[in-house]
Every structure is written in C-alpha cells, then in structure tokens.
Write an enzyme that holds these catalytic residues in place. Structure first.
Site, PDB file in Angstrom:
ATOM      1  CD  GLU A  15      11.188  13.603  10.077  1.00 33.03           C
ATOM      2  OE1 GLU A  15      12.083  13.131   9.383  1.00 33.03           O
ATOM      3  OE2 GLU A  15      10.193  12.950  10.459  1.00 33.03           O
ATOM      4  CB  CYS A  55      13.795   9.343   7.114  1.00 37.53           C
ATOM      5  SG  CYS A  55      14.589   8.025   6.193  1.00 37.53           S
ATOM      6  N   GLY A 115       6.973   5.823   7.536  1.00 38.53           N
ATOM      7  CA  GLY A 115       6.121   6.999   7.436  1.00 38.53           C
ATOM      8  C   GLY A 115       6.174   7.828   8.691  1.00 38.53           C
ATOM      9  CE  LYS A 153      -1.607   2.884   2.233  1.00 34.36           C
ATOM     10  NZ  LYS A 153      -1.521   4.397   2.078  1.00 34.36           N
ATOM     11  N   GLY A 177       2.794   5.480  12.344  1.00 32.50           N
ATOM     12  CA  GLY A 177       3.626   4.313  12.622  1.00 32.50           C
ATOM     13  C   GLY A 177       3.346   3.702  13.975  1.00 32.50           C
ATOM     14  CD  GLU A 193      13.481   2.239  10.229  1.00 32.70           C
ATOM     15  OE1 GLU A 193      13.907   3.339  10.650  1.00 32.70           O
ATOM     16  OE2 GLU A 193      13.845   1.143  10.693  1.00 32.70           O
TER      17      GLU A 193
END
Length: 454
Positions: free
Chosen positions: A352, A262, A206, A156, A211, A228
């Site tokens: 972030e 990332c 993501g 997906k 997550g 992650e």
C-alpha cells in the site's frame, strides 16, 4: 518534542504547534480517566445518551468551521470535508441510542429454580490511536461507542491531525461531557506507547508496522486490542459491466482525497474483453479529476515516496497510462496516476502506497481475477463491476476481503455496519455498528439462585 501540523496545500501555513506531553502525562491522564469512569458509568443510560446527542448537535452547529479546519489541516477537498463532518455528527447520533440497547440476555437454568443471565460491562479506559486521513470521523467512530457503553476515552491522534482532534474534544467538553471522560493527548511514538501500556482496551488505526507493535504490546498485557492496518484494494471489471460508470467509480476510488483512504483502489483488474475499453475510459476519467476531488497528499515525504515508486516502476518496465508527474505549484500534489505492466516483484504490486496511484492488470476470466485480487497480504475492500448477478454472487463468496462492494467504489463505508479487512489488514474485532459496542465491553455470566428460607 514539538508536535507541528502544516497545511498540505500551503506548506508555509503552520496550523498548530503544541508540546508533546510525554509518557508520564499520558499515564496521569489515564489514571484520571479511570477515576472518572465510575461516575460516567453510574450516570446511567439516559445521561450517556443525552451527552452523545449534545456532541452531535455541537458538530452540526460548527459544521462550516470544522470542514474548513479539515481542509486546512489535512488537505481534504471541501466537499469531502463537509461529508466527513456530516458523518461525524451522524455517528455520534447513532451511538447516542446505544445506551438503551439490551446489554445481555436472560436464560433458563439447567435444573431447579434460579436465574441465569449474561451482562456486558465496559473495560474502563479506552486508549485510542488514530490517523490523520479522517481526523474527525475515525476518532468519533472509536470514541462514541466506547463512551456509549460506559468507558472513558484517552485519544492520541496523529500529529498531522492534532488541531482537529483537540477541537472535537473541546466541543464535547463544552456540551457538558466531563473533561476526564474524553481527553486528547497530542504526541508521537512515546505518547502512543505509554497509552497502549496503560489503557484497559486499545483501538488503533494506522500503518501496518506500527499496528503490529501495538497489537504485540497490548496482547502482552492481556488487554483487548483491535487494529486496522494497511490494505491493498482491488477493483474487478467484467466484460458485461457499464464501463463508463465503472471507470467513474474507480477513478473516484483511486484519486478521491489523493487516494489517502484505507479503502482506496490501488489495483484495477480488467477481465477479458473489458481491458481495452476500461483502459481508455479510466485514463479519460483520471484526466478529468481536479483539486475539488483529489487535493494534495499529506506531506513532502508522502509525495516523494509516491513519485519515487512511479520512477522505479517505469525504470523496471512499467508504462504510465495517466498522470505520473508533480504539478508545478505550491503544496504537496501528485497527479492521479495509472500504470500498466508493473513487474510482480515491484512494491507497487504488493504494498500500500496511500496515494492516487493504481496499477492496471488483465485477467483472462473471473477465476483468474479473483485469484489475483486475493493474492495480497492484506485486503480491506474490493469492488466488483458487473451486470451479472451470478458473477456478483460468485465474487462475493470467493473474494478474500472484509468489504465487497458491487457496482460501487471501493472507498465507501456504512458506519452502522461492521468495518474491517482480511488477513493482515485487521486484527481483532470489527469496528463500527454494533460490533464496536461488543468490542468495548466484556461479557459476564451471572447465576442467581434462591437464598433459602421461606
């Protein structure tokens, strides 16, 4: 629900629009993949190796087309898009050798005749949920090891990377891979939740919030899951560093692909006397960055979030050293930006933002720099810039990050080595390299004793 993907450099350009298939279609696809998995595993190492090698060849053969699609769908600069396509082919080729690798060990029994051995076996169907920023490489570094060891895959992708994922699966099937072995299901949250609820092993890349929900759902079912998530990555520059080279590396890690990696650098920590020369060099390096390096951010919401963060930081007392604005042109562009004096309580200091923005900090010495770098809830990659071996080794020992890069940008990744972060940046086993092969398999211990008789 219609899944639409637009060109970030030209928002009027609709790349693809497809119907989200819904939860039931996901469950049906997983069921088909589970049936196909028995034959895929039974085909043997040679068949799986050959299949992955053919996919690598197909990616190479369509390299120009795929690079152009990456540029159009996710706004990646052409040079980076070409690099991603080359890496995608290399990853398929790397894992094409994995089916021949040892799948266990043989041991002596504690006493008496017999045979003890361990054997790694696939789980069944790997459910993969991937982001848009590496639309071919991340699906590949999840799917290739899963397939190599005998799982089938249901992917997906992020809505913004739908066309790239569909094209990758199309090429795989055209090379002879069974369609049920590598299925791509466009969709959003509904489809993602259904995949996590039905797959036998789950891998996610993501946002942190999504997550964590994926991890809770998968662990609640008792299935293996890796995730992650976000990363707040630092670059440490010591006084003995080559400041011009460090500034070039850091500028690339801040602004390359608009900071939408990332592993991008979002905090720059100058140690002692390095502060003034680094500030000047970094401002100059960021000013020289153009669209061939940076490019647009993924959508209008991302642009507005970034510009809003800069505005609120400035209102709270921060200084803009470079950038800070939005170019007057079509597309979702943000100038590469460097800030100083950002208040510790401002979100830019601890969260972030996934864009070409970094905050410059000063540290009195290496100890303070390491403490500042470690003062984050999630750290994936940290770079250290120094000519001193002792300082490099001390930083490598004490930095709380999954990857530490000395005299290199934080944004580099070697796909044949384990990939993952520290604290809230990752959950579960590492990705890439041999670590991925272990994640997608379970170990079994087998005892074989004599059956008696002559």
């Amino acid at each position: 629900m219609i899944i639409s993907s637009y060109n970030p450099a030209d928002p009027s350009d609709l790349v693809i629009a497809v119907e989200g298939l819904g939860a039931e279609a996901v469950r049906e696809s997983v069921a088909r993949a589970r049936t196909a998995q028995r034959d895929w595993l039974a085909a043997g190492a040679g068949a799986r190796s050959a299949a992955l090698g053919r996919i690598a060849d197909a990616v190479d053969a369509h390299a120009d087309e795929l690079a152009a699609l990456i540029v159009r769908e996710v706004g990646k600069p052409l040079a980076e898009a070409r690099g991603e396509v080359a890496r995608t082919a290399a990853i398929w080729r790397y894992y094409a050798q994995a089916p021949y690798a040892p799948g266990g060990e043989v041991h002596e029994t504690a006493g008496g005749p017999g045979l003890l051995l361990t054997r790694r076996r696939p789980y069944g169907v790997a459910g993969l949920i991937t982001p848009w920023n590496f639309p071919l490489a991340i699906p590949t570094w999840k799917a290739a090891p899963a397939l190599a060891v005998g799982n089938t895959v249901v992917l997906k992708p992020a809505p913004e990377a739908t066309a790239c994922a569909l094209r990758l699966a199309e090429l795989a099937v055209q090379t002879g891979l069974p369609a049920e072995a590598f299925a791509v299901l466009p969709g959003g949250a509904e489809e993602g939740e259904a995949l996590v609820a039905s797959a036998d092993v789950v891998s996610f890349t993501g946002s942190t919030g999504v997550g964590r929900a994926v991890v809770r759902a998968a662990t609640g079912r008792g299935v293996p899951v890796q995730a992650e998530l976000g990363g707040l990555n630092a670059a440490l520059v010591l006084p003995d560093a080559d400041v011009e080279l460090a500034a070039a590396h850091i500028a690339a890690a801040i602004a390359g692909y608009a900071g939408q990696k990332c592993t991008a650098t979002s905090r720059v920590i100058a140690v002692g006397a390095a502060y003034e020369p680094l500030r000047e060099a970094l401002v100059k390096a960021l000013a020289a960055v153009d669209d061939a390096v940076c490019g647009p951010v993924i959508n209008a919401a991302a642009r507005d979030r970034l510009t809003g963060a800069v505005a609120t930081a400035v209102a709270a007392g921060a200084r803009v050293l470079a950038g800070g604005g939005v170019p007057e042109r079509p597309g979702w562009y943000v100038e590469p930006t460097l800030l100083a004096d950002v208040p510790a309580e401002h979100p830019l200091a601890s969260e972030e933002f996934f864009g070409p923005i970094a905050v410059l900090h000063a540290a009195a010495d290496l100890d303070q720099a390491i403490a500042l770098a470690n003062d984050t809830p999630h750290s994936l990659a940290t770079s250290v810039h120094t000519r001193g071996l002792d300082a490099a080794l001390a930083a490598a020992d004490r930095l709380d990050a999954g990857m530490i890069r000395v005299n290199a940008p934080s944004s580099g990744v070697d796909f044949h080595l384990p990939f993952g972060g520290a604290k809230g940046a990752s959950h579960g086993e590492r990705e890439q390299g041999r670590a991925a092969l272990e994640f997608y398999t379970a170990s079994r211990t087998i005892s074989v004793l004599p059956g008696g008789g002559a």
